[in-house]
Write a protein that holds these residues in place. Sequence first.
Motif, short mmCIF file in Angstrom:
data_model
loop_
_atom_site.label_atom_id
_atom_site.label_comp_id
_atom_site.label_asym_id
_atom_site.label_seq_id
_atom_site.Cartn_x
_atom_site.Cartn_y
_atom_site.Cartn_z
N SER A 6 4.22 36.72 24.89
CA SER A 6 4.53 35.40 25.42
C SER A 6 5.99 35.07 25.15
O SER A 6 6.66 35.79 24.42
CB SER A 6 3.62 34.34 24.79
N GLY A 7 6.44 33.98 25.75
CA GLY A 7 7.79 33.51 25.48
C GLY A 7 8.79 33.76 26.59
O GLY A 7 9.95 33.36 26.47
N ALA A 91 12.92 41.48 33.91
CA ALA A 91 11.80 42.42 33.96
C ALA A 91 10.57 41.73 33.38
O ALA A 91 10.66 40.64 32.82
CB ALA A 91 12.12 43.68 33.14
N ILE A 92 9.45 42.42 33.51
CA ILE A 92 8.26 42.03 32.75
C ILE A 92 8.33 42.78 31.43
O ILE A 92 8.51 43.99 31.42
CB ILE A 92 6.97 42.37 33.50
N TYR A 93 8.19 42.06 30.35
CA TYR A 93 8.27 42.65 29.01
C TYR A 93 6.87 42.79 28.43
O TYR A 93 6.07 41.85 28.48
CB TYR A 93 9.14 41.77 28.11
N THR A 117 5.05 39.54 29.82
CA THR A 117 5.60 38.22 30.03
C THR A 117 6.90 38.38 30.82
O THR A 117 7.71 39.25 30.54
CB THR A 117 5.84 37.50 28.69
N GLN A 118 7.05 37.56 31.83
CA GLN A 118 8.18 37.69 32.75
C GLN A 118 9.44 37.07 32.16
O GLN A 118 9.42 35.91 31.72
CB GLN A 118 7.86 37.02 34.09
N VAL A 119 10.51 37.83 32.20
CA VAL A 119 11.83 37.32 31.82
C VAL A 119 12.73 37.44 33.05
O VAL A 119 12.87 38.53 33.62
CB VAL A 119 12.43 38.13 30.65
N THR A 120 13.30 36.33 33.47
CA THR A 120 14.19 36.32 34.61
C THR A 120 15.51 35.70 34.19
O THR A 120 15.53 34.59 33.67
CB THR A 120 13.61 35.53 35.78
N VAL A 121 16.59 36.46 34.39
CA VAL A 121 17.92 36.00 34.00
C VAL A 121 18.75 35.83 35.26
O VAL A 121 18.98 36.79 36.00
CB VAL A 121 18.59 37.00 33.05
#
Length: 123
Positions: A6-7, A91-93, A117-121
Amino acid sequence: VQLQASGGGLVQAEDFLRLSCAASGRILSNYNIAWFRQAPGKEREFVAAVTRDGGTTLYKDSVKGRFTASRDNAKNTVYLQMSSLKPEDTAIYYCAADLRSRLRVLPAEYTYWGHGTQVTVSS
């Protein structure tokens, strides 16, 4: 062991995020934990790993100095602190667990996986 990452979220370049990997069903301190990520159209790749006691870490070259893997075994949780994020970190982490002693970097070497958990920058 069941893992839940999560996060994640949507952030701007140079921002920071802290991902958490919570474990249930087993004592997390029995496992080395790794973080992987998978961007659209790309293979899953190793990002970071930390030994069961937190004493040793390993990082992908492109995240060294920006990402920090740590753990709180009392909380059965592992963390990935990410700073100076770049659009290419999008990416998805995933977190993954391994019972063996040596840190490993190939996805096939990890038995237990959590949902990502998806991280989008954004730039």
